[in-house]
Design a protein around this motif. Structure first.
Motif, PDB file in Angstrom:
ATOM      1  N   LEU A  46       9.366   7.824 -27.169  1.00  0.00           N
ATOM      2  CA  LEU A  46      10.472   8.784 -27.114  1.00  0.00           C
ATOM      3  C   LEU A  46       9.830  10.144 -27.331  1.00  0.00           C
ATOM      4  CD1 LEU A  46      12.962  10.538 -27.981  1.00  0.00           C
ATOM      5  CD2 LEU A  46      13.603   8.448 -26.776  1.00  0.00           C
ATOM      6  N   HIS A  47       9.733  10.932 -26.259  1.00  0.00           N
ATOM      7  CA  HIS A  47       8.992  12.186 -26.346  1.00  0.00           C
ATOM      8  C   HIS A  47       9.898  13.290 -26.875  1.00  0.00           C
ATOM      9  CE1 HIS A  47       9.537  15.657 -23.587  1.00  0.00           C
ATOM     10  NE2 HIS A  47      10.375  14.847 -22.977  1.00  0.00           N
ATOM     11  N   CYS A  48       9.278  14.316 -27.444  1.00  0.00           N
ATOM     12  CA  CYS A  48      10.000  15.471 -27.974  1.00  0.00           C
ATOM     13  C   CYS A  48      11.188  15.003 -28.812  1.00  0.00           C
ATOM     14  CB  CYS A  48      10.459  16.375 -26.832  1.00  0.00           C
ATOM     15  SG  CYS A  48      10.950  18.029 -27.375  1.00  0.00           S
ATOM     16  N   PHE A  49      10.895  14.169 -29.779  1.00  0.00           N
ATOM     17  CA  PHE A  49      11.930  13.508 -30.579  1.00  0.00           C
ATOM     18  C   PHE A  49      12.788  14.539 -31.301  1.00  0.00           C
ATOM     19  CE2 PHE A  49      13.465  11.309 -34.397  1.00  0.00           C
ATOM     20  CZ  PHE A  49      13.991  10.153 -33.846  1.00  0.00           C
ATOM     21  N   THR A  50      14.120  14.420 -31.145  1.00  0.00           N
ATOM     22  CA  THR A  50      15.057  15.318 -31.834  1.00  0.00           C
ATOM     23  C   THR A  50      16.178  14.535 -32.497  1.00  0.00           C
ATOM     24  OG1 THR A  50      16.261  15.666 -29.759  1.00  0.00           O
ATOM     25  CG2 THR A  50      14.604  17.314 -30.350  1.00  0.00           C
ATOM     26  N   GLU A  51      16.008  13.231 -32.620  1.00  0.00           N
ATOM     27  CA  GLU A  51      17.029  12.392 -33.225  1.00  0.00           C
ATOM     28  C   GLU A  51      16.806  12.327 -34.742  1.00  0.00           C
ATOM     29  OE1 GLU A  51      19.544  11.199 -31.447  1.00  0.00           O
ATOM     30  OE2 GLU A  51      18.759  11.938 -29.540  1.00  0.00           O
ATOM     31  N   ASP A  52      17.477  11.372 -35.393  1.00  0.00           N
ATOM     32  CA  ASP A  52      17.370  11.269 -36.843  1.00  0.00           C
ATOM     33  C   ASP A  52      16.586  10.027 -37.252  1.00  0.00           C
ATOM     34  OD1 ASP A  52      19.139   9.198 -36.335  1.00  0.00           O
ATOM     35  OD2 ASP A  52      20.873  10.197 -37.223  1.00  0.00           O
ATOM     36  N   LYS A  53      16.487   9.818 -38.559  1.00  0.00           N
ATOM     37  CA  LYS A  53      15.731   8.692 -39.100  1.00  0.00           C
ATOM     38  C   LYS A  53      16.268   7.355 -38.615  1.00  0.00           C
ATOM     39  CE  LYS A  53      14.584   6.576 -43.567  1.00  0.00           C
ATOM     40  NZ  LYS A  53      14.745   6.699 -45.041  1.00  0.00           N
ATOM     41  N   ALA A  54      17.597   7.231 -38.504  1.00  0.00           N
ATOM     42  CA  ALA A  54      18.198   5.975 -38.061  1.00  0.00           C
ATOM     43  C   ALA A  54      17.767   5.624 -36.639  1.00  0.00           C
ATOM     44  CB  ALA A  54      19.722   6.062 -38.147  1.00  0.00           C
ATOM     45  N   ALA A  55      17.741   6.623 -35.755  1.00  0.00           N
ATOM     46  CA  ALA A  55      17.287   6.384 -34.383  1.00  0.00           C
ATOM     47  C   ALA A  55      15.807   6.028 -34.363  1.00  0.00           C
ATOM     48  CB  ALA A  55      17.552   7.612 -33.524  1.00  0.00           C
ATOM     49  N   ALA A  56      15.030   6.692 -35.197  1.00  0.00           N
ATOM     50  CA  ALA A  56      13.598   6.380 -35.276  1.00  0.00           C
ATOM     51  C   ALA A  56      13.391   4.928 -35.684  1.00  0.00           C
ATOM     52  CB  ALA A  56      12.916   7.314 -36.269  1.00  0.00           C
ATOM     53  N   GLU A  57      14.194   4.464 -36.607  1.00  0.00           N
ATOM     54  CA  GLU A  57      14.060   3.078 -37.073  1.00  0.00           C
ATOM     55  C   GLU A  57      14.305   2.090 -35.938  1.00  0.00           C
ATOM     56  OE1 GLU A  57      15.698   0.201 -40.691  1.00  0.00           O
ATOM     57  OE2 GLU A  57      16.592   2.173 -40.351  1.00  0.00           O
ATOM     58  N   LEU A  84      14.984  16.501 -38.557  1.00  0.00           N
ATOM     59  CA  LEU A  84      13.819  16.052 -37.791  1.00  0.00           C
ATOM     60  C   LEU A  84      12.625  15.851 -38.708  1.00  0.00           C
ATOM     61  CD1 LEU A  84      12.719  15.393 -35.020  1.00  0.00           C
ATOM     62  CD2 LEU A  84      12.293  17.826 -34.658  1.00  0.00           C
ATOM     63  N   ARG A  85      12.460  16.726 -39.675  1.00  0.00           N
ATOM     64  CA  ARG A  85      11.349  16.577 -40.617  1.00  0.00           C
ATOM     65  C   ARG A  85      11.512  15.293 -41.453  1.00  0.00           C
ATOM     66  NH1 ARG A  85      11.349  22.252 -40.043  1.00  0.00           N
ATOM     67  NH2 ARG A  85      13.070  22.663 -41.481  1.00  0.00           N
ATOM     68  N   GLU A  86      12.744  14.965 -41.796  1.00  0.00           N
ATOM     69  CA  GLU A  86      12.976  13.714 -42.506  1.00  0.00           C
ATOM     70  C   GLU A  86      12.526  12.516 -41.673  1.00  0.00           C
ATOM     71  OE1 GLU A  86      16.635  11.163 -44.579  1.00  0.00           O
ATOM     72  OE2 GLU A  86      17.066  12.793 -43.185  1.00  0.00           O
ATOM     73  N   ALA A  87      12.839  12.558 -40.376  1.00  0.00           N
ATOM     74  CA  ALA A  87      12.407  11.485 -39.480  1.00  0.00           C
ATOM     75  C   ALA A  87      10.886  11.441 -39.375  1.00  0.00           C
ATOM     76  CB  ALA A  87      13.026  11.664 -38.103  1.00  0.00           C
ATOM     77  N   ALA A  88      10.251  12.607 -39.312  1.00  0.00           N
ATOM     78  CA  ALA A  88       8.789  12.656 -39.201  1.00  0.00           C
ATOM     79  C   ALA A  88       8.119  12.079 -40.446  1.00  0.00           C
ATOM     80  CB  ALA A  88       8.331  14.085 -38.961  1.00  0.00           C
ATOM     81  N   ARG A  89       8.700  12.318 -41.597  1.00  0.00           N
ATOM     82  CA  ARG A  89       8.148  11.725 -42.828  1.00  0.00           C
ATOM     83  C   ARG A  89       8.250  10.202 -42.787  1.00  0.00           C
ATOM     84  NH1 ARG A  89      11.558  15.842 -45.113  1.00  0.00           N
ATOM     85  NH2 ARG A  89      10.336  17.693 -45.700  1.00  0.00           N
ATOM     86  N   TYR A  90       9.302   9.716 -42.134  1.00  0.00           N
ATOM     87  CA  TYR A  90       9.571   8.277 -42.099  1.00  0.00           C
ATOM     88  C   TYR A  90       8.670   7.529 -41.119  1.00  0.00           C
ATOM     89  CZ  TYR A  90      12.058   3.992 -40.855  1.00  0.00           C
ATOM     90  OH  TYR A  90      12.374   2.692 -40.578  1.00  0.00           O
ATOM     91  N   VAL A  91       8.373   8.125 -39.974  1.00  0.00           N
ATOM     92  CA  VAL A  91       7.597   7.432 -38.933  1.00  0.00           C
ATOM     93  C   VAL A  91       6.174   7.189 -39.436  1.00  0.00           C
ATOM     94  CG1 VAL A  91       6.665   7.603 -36.594  1.00  0.00           C
ATOM     95  CG2 VAL A  91       8.976   8.429 -37.081  1.00  0.00           C
ATOM     96  N   PRO A  92       5.708   5.942 -39.401  1.00  0.00           N
ATOM     97  CA  PRO A  92       4.356   5.666 -39.897  1.00  0.00           C
ATOM     98  C   PRO A  92       3.280   6.292 -39.011  1.00  0.00           C
ATOM     99  CG  PRO A  92       5.322   3.693 -38.927  1.00  0.00           C
ATOM    100  CD  PRO A  92       6.413   4.718 -38.973  1.00  0.00           C
ATOM    101  N   LEU A 150       3.270  17.846 -43.813  1.00  0.00           N
ATOM    102  CA  LEU A 150       4.540  17.159 -44.020  1.00  0.00           C
ATOM    103  C   LEU A 150       4.321  15.720 -44.493  1.00  0.00           C
ATOM    104  CD1 LEU A 150       7.577  17.864 -43.552  1.00  0.00           C
ATOM    105  CD2 LEU A 150       7.363  16.730 -41.329  1.00  0.00           C
ATOM    106  N   LYS A 151       3.295  15.082 -43.971  1.00  0.00           N
ATOM    107  CA  LYS A 151       3.041  13.682 -44.306  1.00  0.00           C
ATOM    108  C   LYS A 151       2.010  13.513 -45.418  1.00  0.00           C
ATOM    109  CE  LYS A 151       3.492  10.519 -41.161  1.00  0.00           C
ATOM    110  NZ  LYS A 151       4.872  10.109 -41.525  1.00  0.00           N
TER     111      LYS A 151
END
Length: 264
Positions: free
Chosen positions: A156-167, A190-198, A236-237
């Motif tokens: 998923l390029h240029c991700f702009t969704e949230d943590k739930a979508a990332a999951e 978006l930063r919250e999602a970036a912290r979540y993505v391994p 951020l990470k």
């Protein structure tokens, strides 16, 4: 250090005033340790023009596809398959769904049919899909599941969704790519999602010439600026820039089946 711009539109840069030619763009990127890039198509005529412009360069791979906002006149599905079979093409796309500008049911059906076809060709050729989504989260996720996109993989390029979508995307086996948007002041979700993505599922991109990161915001974006995205995400990470560079380069190699010898 070795950084990869996993999504850029090299054919869209300003070669009149900002860059002399492709080699000038590549040299500016190399000076900031950005040593490989994926040049992404948005139409089939654009793919042909882009490959003619860039030629065969060891630092550049190609994708082939039709953006969801570029299918009003349709296109030849068999031509897409033929062009995508070129060994220089490592991915399908960018494809996906964009409901922001188009609302009519016929337009949405065209987008959905095209998206499904890209995934089917990707599965046939074993080439991952580069997915664009805007205001179409649920349909995007549903089609990825229904078409078994995990078989060929994708991002998923240029991700702009949230943590739930990332999951959900991670559960589908997809990678998630962050652009300069993550540096914007109002992008806390978006930063919250970036912290979540391994780290082992993370990619970085410019989407140039669009979305230049801070501190270049307002200027034309270019592959060299993917370093700014990498630096921001590393902080951020809570990892070093070198660690983030190594991880995202390894992820790029794994997803797009790029030989390690080209990425070292």
């Amino acid at each position: 250090m070795f950084l990869v711009d996993s999504h850029c539109h090299l054919d869209g840069l300003d070669y009149q005033d900002l860059h002399r030619d492709i080699d000038d763009v590549l040299a500016k990127a190399e000076a900031r340790d950005v040593k490989f890039m994926l040049a992404v198509a948005t139409t089939l005529p654009g793919y042909r023009a882009m490959t003619d412009l860039i030629g065969s360069r060891p630092q550049v791979a190609f994708s082939c596809g039709v953006h969801p906002l570029n299918i009003d006149d349709g296109y030849d599905f068999e031509e897409l398959r033929r062009l995508a079979a070129d060994p220089r093409v490592v991915a399908m796309g960018e494809t996906g769904l964009d409901y922001f500008y188009q609302k009519e049911s016929e337009q949405l059906k065209l987008q959905q049919d095209s998206f499904r076809h890209h995934i089917r060709v990707g599965r046939e050729l074993n080439k991952p899909v580069i997915v664009h989504t805007r205001d179409a989260r649920q349909d995007t996720l549903d089609i990825l599941r229904e078409e078994q996109a995990g078989d060929c993989g994708g991002v998923l390029h240029c991700f702009t969704e949230d943590k739930a979508a990332a999951e959900v995307l991670l559960d589908l086996g997809f990678y998630i790519s962050f652009s300069g948007i993550v540096t914007f002041r109002n992008a806390e979700q978006l930063r919250e999602a970036a912290r979540y993505v391994p780290l082992d599922r993370l990619l970085i991109e410019t989407d140039s010439p669009y979305l230049a990161p801070v501190p270049h915001r307002g200027k034309e974006n270019q592959p060299a600026y993917v370093r700014d995205v990498a630096e921001y995400l590393a902080v951020l990470k809570g990892v070093s820039l070198e660690t983030l560079a190594a991880a995202t380069t390894a992820n790029f190699s794994r997803l797009f089946h790029i030989e390690n010898s080209l990425l070292s």
